[in-house]
Design an enzyme around this catalytic site. Sequence first.
Site, PDB file in Angstrom:
ATOM      1  N   GLY A 258       1.972  -1.953  -3.389  1.00 37.51           N
ATOM      2  CA  GLY A 258       0.821  -1.392  -4.215  1.00 37.51           C
ATOM      3  C   GLY A 258       1.428  -0.783  -5.510  1.00 37.51           C
ATOM      4  O   GLY A 258       0.654  -0.830  -6.568  1.00 37.51           O
TER       5      GLY A 258
ATOM      6  N   GLU B 162       4.894   5.615  -6.040  1.00 36.82           N
ATOM      7  CA  GLU B 162       3.757   5.213  -5.238  1.00 36.82           C
ATOM      8  C   GLU B 162       2.663   4.957  -5.947  1.00 36.82           C
ATOM      9  O   GLU B 162       2.406   5.340  -7.126  1.00 36.82           O
ATOM     10  CB  GLU B 162       3.724   6.572  -4.574  1.00 36.82           C
ATOM     11  CG  GLU B 162       4.152   6.449  -3.005  1.00 36.82           C
ATOM     12  CD  GLU B 162       3.710   5.527  -1.923  1.00 36.82           C
ATOM     13  OE1 GLU B 162       2.827   4.788  -2.349  1.00 36.82           O
ATOM     14  OE2 GLU B 162       3.719   6.003  -0.783  1.00 36.82           O
ATOM     15  N   ASP B 163       1.893   4.097  -5.423  1.00 40.68           N
ATOM     16  CA  ASP B 163       0.578   3.890  -5.931  1.00 40.68           C
ATOM     17  C   ASP B 163      -0.462   4.925  -5.347  1.00 40.68           C
ATOM     18  O   ASP B 163      -1.240   5.359  -6.447  1.00 40.68           O
ATOM     19  CB  ASP B 163      -0.008   2.518  -5.408  1.00 40.68           C
ATOM     20  CG  ASP B 163       0.083   2.370  -3.856  1.00 40.68           C
ATOM     21  OD1 ASP B 163       0.270   3.224  -3.019  1.00 40.68           O
ATOM     22  OD2 ASP B 163      -0.553   1.352  -3.230  1.00 40.68           O
TER      23      ASP B 163
ATOM     24  N   ASP C 215      -2.324   9.524   0.173  1.00 40.78           N
ATOM     25  CA  ASP C 215      -3.702   9.656   1.165  1.00 40.78           C
ATOM     26  C   ASP C 215      -3.405  10.664   1.936  1.00 40.78           C
ATOM     27  O   ASP C 215      -3.332  11.845   1.875  1.00 40.78           O
ATOM     28  CB  ASP C 215      -3.998   8.261   1.724  1.00 40.78           C
ATOM     29  CG  ASP C 215      -5.416   8.147   2.371  1.00 40.78           C
ATOM     30  OD1 ASP C 215      -5.950   9.434   2.464  1.00 40.78           O
ATOM     31  OD2 ASP C 215      -5.647   7.225   2.619  1.00 40.78           O
ATOM     32  N   THR C 216      -3.158  10.285   3.352  1.00 40.23           N
ATOM     33  CA  THR C 216      -2.928  11.269   4.320  1.00 40.23           C
ATOM     34  C   THR C 216      -1.434  11.979   4.120  1.00 40.23           C
ATOM     35  O   THR C 216      -1.364  13.067   4.476  1.00 40.23           O
ATOM     36  CB  THR C 216      -2.882  10.706   5.619  1.00 40.23           C
ATOM     37  OG1 THR C 216      -1.873   9.779   5.851  1.00 40.23           O
ATOM     38  CG2 THR C 216      -4.131  10.104   6.075  1.00 40.23           C
ATOM     39  N   GLY C 217      -0.720  11.098   3.440  1.00 42.27           N
ATOM     40  CA  GLY C 217       0.923  11.866   2.951  1.00 42.27           C
ATOM     41  C   GLY C 217       1.819  11.174   4.311  1.00 42.27           C
ATOM     42  O   GLY C 217       3.017  11.441   4.182  1.00 42.27           O
TER      43      GLY C 217
ATOM     44  N   THR D  12       2.651   7.952   4.849  1.00 43.90           N
ATOM     45  CA  THR D  12       3.722   6.928   4.512  1.00 43.90           C
ATOM     46  C   THR D  12       4.683   7.510   3.483  1.00 43.90           C
ATOM     47  O   THR D  12       5.911   7.548   3.778  1.00 43.90           O
ATOM     48  CB  THR D  12       2.836   6.038   3.438  1.00 43.90           C
ATOM     49  OG1 THR D  12       1.712   5.466   4.268  1.00 43.90           O
ATOM     50  CG2 THR D  12       3.621   4.894   2.829  1.00 43.90           C
TER      51      THR D  12
ATOM     52  N   LYS E 172      -5.263  11.230  -3.458  1.00 50.18           N
ATOM     53  CA  LYS E 172      -6.646  11.655  -2.630  1.00 50.18           C
ATOM     54  C   LYS E 172      -6.219  12.999  -2.013  1.00 50.18           C
ATOM     55  O   LYS E 172      -5.935  12.893  -0.858  1.00 50.18           O
ATOM     56  CB  LYS E 172      -6.970  10.580  -1.648  1.00 50.18           C
ATOM     57  CG  LYS E 172      -7.490   9.321  -2.216  1.00 50.18           C
ATOM     58  CD  LYS E 172      -7.861   8.494  -1.023  1.00 50.18           C
ATOM     59  CE  LYS E 172      -8.101   7.088  -1.309  1.00 50.18           C
ATOM     60  NZ  LYS E 172      -8.459   6.303  -0.176  1.00 50.18           N
TER      61      LYS E 172
ATOM     62  N   PHE F 214     -12.306   4.298  -1.185  1.00 49.61           N
ATOM     63  CA  PHE F 214     -11.020   3.389  -1.077  1.00 49.61           C
ATOM     64  C   PHE F 214     -11.123   2.677  -2.633  1.00 49.61           C
ATOM     65  O   PHE F 214     -12.044   2.169  -2.939  1.00 49.61           O
ATOM     66  CB  PHE F 214     -11.476   2.428   0.126  1.00 49.61           C
ATOM     67  CG  PHE F 214      -9.917   1.734   0.430  1.00 49.61           C
ATOM     68  CD1 PHE F 214      -9.185   2.196   1.136  1.00 49.61           C
ATOM     69  CD2 PHE F 214      -9.919   0.364  -0.141  1.00 49.61           C
ATOM     70  CE1 PHE F 214      -8.213   1.460   1.530  1.00 49.61           C
ATOM     71  CE2 PHE F 214      -8.824  -0.542   0.352  1.00 49.61           C
ATOM     72  CZ  PHE F 214      -7.764   0.314   0.828  1.00 49.61           C
TER      73      PHE F 214
ATOM     74  N   ASP G 226      -4.721  -2.972  -2.963  1.00 51.95           N
ATOM     75  CA  ASP G 226      -5.457  -4.015  -2.413  1.00 51.95           C
ATOM     76  C   ASP G 226      -6.425  -3.721  -1.181  1.00 51.95           C
ATOM     77  O   ASP G 226      -6.296  -2.689  -0.757  1.00 51.95           O
ATOM     78  CB  ASP G 226      -4.291  -5.138  -1.592  1.00 51.95           C
ATOM     79  CG  ASP G 226      -3.985  -4.258  -0.257  1.00 51.95           C
ATOM     80  OD1 ASP G 226      -3.245  -3.343  -0.404  1.00 51.95           O
ATOM     81  OD2 ASP G 226      -3.990  -4.942   0.874  1.00 51.95           O
TER      82      ASP G 226
ATOM     83  N   ARG H  96      -5.236  -7.077  -5.785  1.00 51.29           N
ATOM     84  CA  ARG H  96      -4.294  -6.359  -6.609  1.00 51.29           C
ATOM     85  C   ARG H  96      -4.180  -6.756  -8.123  1.00 51.29           C
ATOM     86  O   ARG H  96      -3.780  -5.968  -8.884  1.00 51.29           O
ATOM     87  CB  ARG H  96      -2.991  -6.929  -6.014  1.00 51.29           C
ATOM     88  CG  ARG H  96      -2.723  -6.488  -4.624  1.00 51.29           C
ATOM     89  CD  ARG H  96      -1.323  -6.433  -4.297  1.00 51.29           C
ATOM     90  NE  ARG H  96      -1.165  -6.512  -2.854  1.00 51.29           N
ATOM     91  CZ  ARG H  96      -0.947  -5.454  -1.821  1.00 51.29           C
ATOM     92  NH1 ARG H  96      -0.878  -4.406  -2.544  1.00 51.29           N
ATOM     93  NH2 ARG H  96      -0.679  -5.493  -0.594  1.00 51.29           N
TER      94      ARG H  96
HETATM   95  P1  XMP Z   1      -1.105   7.625   3.546  1.00 54.98           P
HETATM   96  O1  XMP Z   1      -2.383   7.760   4.452  1.00 54.98           O
HETATM   97  O2  XMP Z   1      -0.048   7.410   4.488  1.00 54.98           O
HETATM   98  O3  XMP Z   1      -1.358   6.328   2.719  1.00 54.98           O
HETATM   99  O4  XMP Z   1      -0.762   8.640   2.535  1.00 54.98           O
HETATM  100  C1  XMP Z   1      -0.588   5.803   1.789  1.00 54.98           C
HETATM  101  C2  XMP Z   1      -0.881   4.421   1.580  1.00 54.98           C
HETATM  102  O5  XMP Z   1      -2.310   3.879   2.181  1.00 54.98           O
HETATM  103  C3  XMP Z   1      -2.742   3.015   1.414  1.00 54.98           C
HETATM  104  N1  XMP Z   1      -3.869   3.582   0.760  1.00 54.98           N
HETATM  105  C4  XMP Z   1      -4.811   2.950  -0.135  1.00 54.98           C
HETATM  106  N2  XMP Z   1      -4.635   1.433  -0.496  1.00 54.98           N
HETATM  107  N3  XMP Z   1      -6.632   1.764  -1.585  1.00 54.98           N
HETATM  108  C5  XMP Z   1      -5.691   1.087  -1.268  1.00 54.98           C
HETATM  109  O6  XMP Z   1      -5.715  -0.027  -1.799  1.00 54.98           O
HETATM  110  C6  XMP Z   1      -6.846   3.044  -1.129  1.00 54.98           C
HETATM  111  O7  XMP Z   1      -7.782   3.675  -1.477  1.00 54.98           O
HETATM  112  C7  XMP Z   1      -5.730   3.460  -0.235  1.00 54.98           C
HETATM  113  N4  XMP Z   1      -5.562   4.794   0.288  1.00 54.98           N
HETATM  114  C8  XMP Z   1      -4.453   4.723   1.088  1.00 54.98           C
HETATM  115  C9  XMP Z   1      -1.683   2.566   0.258  1.00 54.98           C
HETATM  116  O8  XMP Z   1      -0.891   1.531   0.577  1.00 54.98           O
HETATM  117  C10 XMP Z   1      -0.556   4.015   0.268  1.00 54.98           C
HETATM  118  O9  XMP Z   1       0.485   3.770  -0.008  1.00 54.98           O
HETATM  119 MG    MG Z   2      -2.046  -1.493   0.765  1.00 58.94          MG
END
Ligand code: XMP
Ligand code: MG
Length: 177
Positions: free
Chosen positions: A43, A98-99, A102-104, A106, A130, A151, A158, A164
């Site tokens: 991403g 990072e792209d 989200d939850t943190g 990854t 987010k 999302f 993606d 993408r």
């Molecule tokens: P966590 O929850 O681990 O997620 O912080 C991070 C990864 O989740 C994917 N992600 C998204 N991908 N649109 C996307 O295309 C979104 O809105 C989205 N939210 C989370 C992304 O791969 C990121 O590295």
């Molecule tokens: Mg993805």
Amino acid sequence: MRLSERPLIARAEIDECVRRLAREIAARYQDGGGLVLVVVLKGATIFAADLMRCLDVHPLRVEYIRAKSYDGTDSVGEVELIVLPDLSVAGQRVLVVEDILDTGRTTTAILSALEDAKPASLELCTLLDKVSRRVIPVNAKYVGFSIDDHFVVGYGLDYREEYRSLPEIYVLEPSSA
Ligand code: XMP
Ligand code: MG
């Protein structure tokens, strides 16, 4: 699912944001001590390609790490990390690119894997954040845009490997909305 009619973040805003982040990062790393960008596949590739071309930091090395935690639009909770063989960062200053945060989960998995490799320093740059979705606290030093809980796709992001290549960032909405 379908794309929002208009982009959530348009080309000009992305360009301006990338230039701002590059200035902030350069201010920190411009002392000649070098930097390794660790780009999170897939991403962050488009963001990182734009960012590194604005970045006045030397010497600059670019490496990649692969992380996967999503199935469609749902976080599966478990993070699969694939570290490419030439990712040696011991004693180096490292900036993870990072792209989206989200939850943190990854990013936490990535940062802790890199921390084990004993870098001289380790910081995080994310294009999107987010904030309201955070489960694990993550300290991102450089943040492009804080966004609501949509999302989003495009500019590297993606939905099931699609979208993408869109040059702007769109919200993916349920077809019935
Ligand atoms: P966590 O929850 O681990 O997620 O912080 C991070 C990864 O989740 C994917 N992600 C998204 N991908 N649109 C996307 O295309 C979104 O809105 C989205 N939210 C989370 C992304 O791969 C990121 O590295
Ligand atoms: Mg993805």
